[in-house]
Design a protein around this motif. Structure first.
Motif, PDB file in Angstrom:
ATOM      1  N   LEU A 247       0.834  -1.202   0.000  1.00  0.00           N
ATOM      2  CA  LEU A 247       0.000   0.000   0.000  1.00  0.00           C
ATOM      3  C   LEU A 247       0.871   1.255   0.000  1.00  0.00           C
ATOM      4  O   LEU A 247       0.591   2.238  -0.695  1.00  0.00           O
ATOM      5  CB  LEU A 247      -0.932   0.010   1.212  1.00  0.00           C
ATOM      6  CG  LEU A 247      -2.082  -0.993   1.208  1.00  0.00           C
ATOM      7  CD1 LEU A 247      -2.769  -1.013   2.574  1.00  0.00           C
ATOM      8  CD2 LEU A 247      -3.089  -0.659   0.119  1.00  0.00           C
ATOM      9  N   SER A 248       1.932   1.213   0.787  1.00  0.00           N
ATOM     10  CA  SER A 248       2.842   2.356   0.853  1.00  0.00           C
ATOM     11  C   SER A 248       3.688   2.455  -0.416  1.00  0.00           C
ATOM     12  O   SER A 248       3.857   3.545  -0.973  1.00  0.00           O
ATOM     13  CB  SER A 248       3.744   2.214   2.081  1.00  0.00           C
ATOM     14  OG  SER A 248       4.661   3.285   2.148  1.00  0.00           O
ATOM     15  N   ARG A 249       4.195   1.320  -0.894  1.00  0.00           N
ATOM     16  CA  ARG A 249       5.082   1.339  -2.066  1.00  0.00           C
ATOM     17  C   ARG A 249       4.361   1.825  -3.313  1.00  0.00           C
ATOM     18  O   ARG A 249       4.919   2.580  -4.109  1.00  0.00           O
ATOM     19  CB  ARG A 249       5.656  -0.061  -2.285  1.00  0.00           C
ATOM     20  CG  ARG A 249       6.426  -0.241  -3.580  1.00  0.00           C
ATOM     21  CD  ARG A 249       7.436  -1.358  -3.480  1.00  0.00           C
ATOM     22  NE  ARG A 249       6.883  -2.553  -2.870  1.00  0.00           N
ATOM     23  CZ  ARG A 249       6.343  -3.573  -3.563  1.00  0.00           C
ATOM     24  NH1 ARG A 249       6.241  -3.504  -4.881  1.00  0.00           N
ATOM     25  NH2 ARG A 249       5.900  -4.640  -2.930  1.00  0.00           N
ATOM     26  N   TYR A 250       3.126   1.388  -3.501  1.00  0.00           N
ATOM     27  CA  TYR A 250       2.361   1.825  -4.673  1.00  0.00           C
ATOM     28  C   TYR A 250       1.789   3.229  -4.511  1.00  0.00           C
ATOM     29  O   TYR A 250       1.305   3.817  -5.475  1.00  0.00           O
ATOM     30  CB  TYR A 250       1.231   0.843  -4.972  1.00  0.00           C
ATOM     31  CG  TYR A 250       1.692  -0.519  -5.440  1.00  0.00           C
ATOM     32  CD1 TYR A 250       2.585  -0.650  -6.504  1.00  0.00           C
ATOM     33  CD2 TYR A 250       1.240  -1.676  -4.816  1.00  0.00           C
ATOM     34  CE1 TYR A 250       3.005  -1.897  -6.940  1.00  0.00           C
ATOM     35  CE2 TYR A 250       1.657  -2.931  -5.244  1.00  0.00           C
ATOM     36  CZ  TYR A 250       2.543  -3.036  -6.290  1.00  0.00           C
ATOM     37  OH  TYR A 250       2.961  -4.271  -6.718  1.00  0.00           O
ATOM     38  N   GLY A 251       1.806   3.765  -3.292  1.00  0.00           N
ATOM     39  CA  GLY A 251       1.289   5.108  -3.060  1.00  0.00           C
ATOM     40  C   GLY A 251      -0.176   5.160  -2.700  1.00  0.00           C
ATOM     41  O   GLY A 251      -0.765   6.248  -2.681  1.00  0.00           O
ATOM     42  N   LEU A 252      -0.788   4.012  -2.388  1.00  0.00           N
ATOM     43  CA  LEU A 252      -2.209   4.010  -2.035  1.00  0.00           C
ATOM     44  C   LEU A 252      -2.457   4.562  -0.633  1.00  0.00           C
ATOM     45  O   LEU A 252      -3.594   4.882  -0.293  1.00  0.00           O
ATOM     46  CB  LEU A 252      -2.790   2.601  -2.154  1.00  0.00           C
ATOM     47  CG  LEU A 252      -3.254   2.194  -3.558  1.00  0.00           C
ATOM     48  CD1 LEU A 252      -3.690   0.744  -3.582  1.00  0.00           C
ATOM     49  CD2 LEU A 252      -4.377   3.094  -4.057  1.00  0.00           C
ATOM     50  N   VAL A 253      -1.429   4.651   0.180  1.00  0.00           N
ATOM     51  CA  VAL A 253      -1.517   5.376   1.445  1.00  0.00           C
ATOM     52  C   VAL A 253      -0.426   6.436   1.449  1.00  0.00           C
ATOM     53  O   VAL A 253       0.618   6.276   0.806  1.00  0.00           O
ATOM     54  CB  VAL A 253      -1.362   4.452   2.675  1.00  0.00           C
ATOM     55  CG1 VAL A 253      -2.497   3.454   2.744  1.00  0.00           C
ATOM     56  CG2 VAL A 253      -0.019   3.745   2.664  1.00  0.00           C
ATOM     57  N   THR A 254      -0.686   7.531   2.129  1.00  0.00           N
ATOM     58  CA  THR A 254       0.284   8.613   2.206  1.00  0.00           C
ATOM     59  C   THR A 254       0.886   8.663   3.603  1.00  0.00           C
ATOM     60  O   THR A 254       0.246   8.257   4.581  1.00  0.00           O
ATOM     61  CB  THR A 254      -0.380   9.961   1.884  1.00  0.00           C
ATOM     62  OG1 THR A 254      -1.581  10.098   2.662  1.00  0.00           O
ATOM     63  CG2 THR A 254      -0.746  10.057   0.427  1.00  0.00           C
ATOM     64  N   PRO A 255       2.111   9.173   3.720  1.00  0.00           N
ATOM     65  CA  PRO A 255       2.723   9.277   5.042  1.00  0.00           C
ATOM     66  C   PRO A 255       1.913  10.172   5.957  1.00  0.00           C
ATOM     67  O   PRO A 255       1.089  10.973   5.512  1.00  0.00           O
ATOM     68  CB  PRO A 255       4.098   9.896   4.726  1.00  0.00           C
ATOM     69  CG  PRO A 255       4.346   9.571   3.295  1.00  0.00           C
ATOM     70  CD  PRO A 255       3.008   9.579   2.639  1.00  0.00           C
ATOM     71  N   ALA A 256       2.146  10.035   7.255  1.00  0.00           N
ATOM     72  CA  ALA A 256       1.377  10.791   8.238  1.00  0.00           C
ATOM     73  C   ALA A 256       1.523  12.284   8.051  1.00  0.00           C
ATOM     74  O   ALA A 256       0.592  13.054   8.353  1.00  0.00           O
ATOM     75  CB  ALA A 256       1.827  10.404   9.652  1.00  0.00           C
ATOM     76  N   ASP A 257       2.665  12.737   7.491  1.00  0.00           N
ATOM     77  CA  ASP A 257       2.850  14.171   7.302  1.00  0.00           C
ATOM     78  C   ASP A 257       2.199  14.692   6.041  1.00  0.00           C
ATOM     79  O   ASP A 257       2.260  15.870   5.726  1.00  0.00           O
ATOM     80  CB  ASP A 257       4.341  14.528   7.292  1.00  0.00           C
ATOM     81  CG  ASP A 257       5.109  13.822   6.167  1.00  0.00           C
ATOM     82  OD1 ASP A 257       4.464  13.153   5.335  1.00  0.00           O
ATOM     83  OD2 ASP A 257       6.349  13.934   6.139  1.00  0.00           O
TER      84      ASP A 257
END
Length: 263
Positions: A247-257
């Motif tokens: 999810l993080s690698r593909y960009g489907l979630v964004t970092p907390a900032d």
């Protein structure tokens, strides 16, 4: 009294039309059987949807009509999760964290993009959108996604939510995207609504065009189009569930900032 009789040529034309209609019905039925017969004769042997995941062991059976009920703990989402998944998107307004919020729950039915547009007409645009959907119409998911991005809405999922099939394209639209631990996000092959009566080469062209539109959409949303790789190798009666790392690698979630990951 004389009885009008159709001209022999007219009777022949009527018979020809009737036989043509019968032939088309046979073609349609045969094409549909060819598409679904492998799934009937050789049903998926993948584990149930709720079986624990491990990297490399992420393919699960996908039967939208048999989705397990998932309860959300109180205070984890603005609207409680219902046990029955609506047959088309249900729009429910709420306030969450002091902001205008909208929950989208249910199957994405054809025409739901237009329904959402009509629903939002004259209303305050939501800042947060919670998703809980087994998927559905790809075209409507892309249109809804573009509307969410235009509104600069955030997309979220609680631990009880699912976002499968076409739903991740709506998730991708959020200017910020959060998926709680325990939520399910999964992809697989789509039909793109192709006409099954088309010749094979035209049907393939239709599918390829649809895949190209999805990849362009993902790039437009800042999502790595490589997300399509697990989707393209997973048949429609199965779903590939994404790990938190994917999810993080593909960009489907964004970092907390809120910063966008590199794609």
């Amino acid at each position: 009294m004389s009885v009008l009789r159709p001209h022999p040529g007219t009777r022949g034309a009527i018979r020809a039309i009737l036989w043509l209609q019968v032939g088309l019905a046979v073609v349609l039925l045969g094409s549909e059987l060819i598409r679904v017969l492998p799934q009937i004769v050789w049903p998926s042997a993948a584990p149930e949807l709720t079986a624990p995941l491990a990297p490399g062991d992420q393919t699960r059976r996908y039967r939208p009509a048999e989705l397990p009920a998932r309860d959300a703990p109180p205070g984890s989402r603005p609207v409680p999760v219902t046990t029955d998944m609506p047959s088309r998107l249900l729009f429910e307004p709420a306030t969450w964290e002091g902001r205008e919020t909208l929950t989208l729950t249910g199957t994405i039915a054809p025409g739901d993009a237009e329904r959402l547009s009509d629903y939002l007409d004259g209303r305050t645009a939501p800042e947060l959108v919670f998703l809980n959907s087994p998927g559905g119409s790809v075209g409507d998911a892309l249109s809804i996604g573009r509307s969410l991005r235009e509104m600069e809405a955030e997309t979220r999922m609680s631990q009880a939510d699912i976002c499968l099939s076409a739903c991740p394209y709506m998730l991708a639209a959020g200017v910020r995207r959060q998926v709680a631990e325990g939520a399910m996000v999964g992809v697989h092959q789509h039909f793109f609504g192709e006409n099954i009566a088309l010749p094979a080469f035209l049907a393939v062209e239709d599918i390829q065009r649809g895949q190209g539109e999805v990849m362009a959409y993902l790039a437009e949303m800042g999502i790595d189009p490589l997300l399509m790789q697990p989707a393209l190798v997973t048949p429609p009666d199965e779903i590939y569930l994404l790990t938190a790392e994917e999810l993080s690698r593909y960009g489907l979630v964004t970092p907390a900032d809120g910063a966008e990951p590199d794609t």
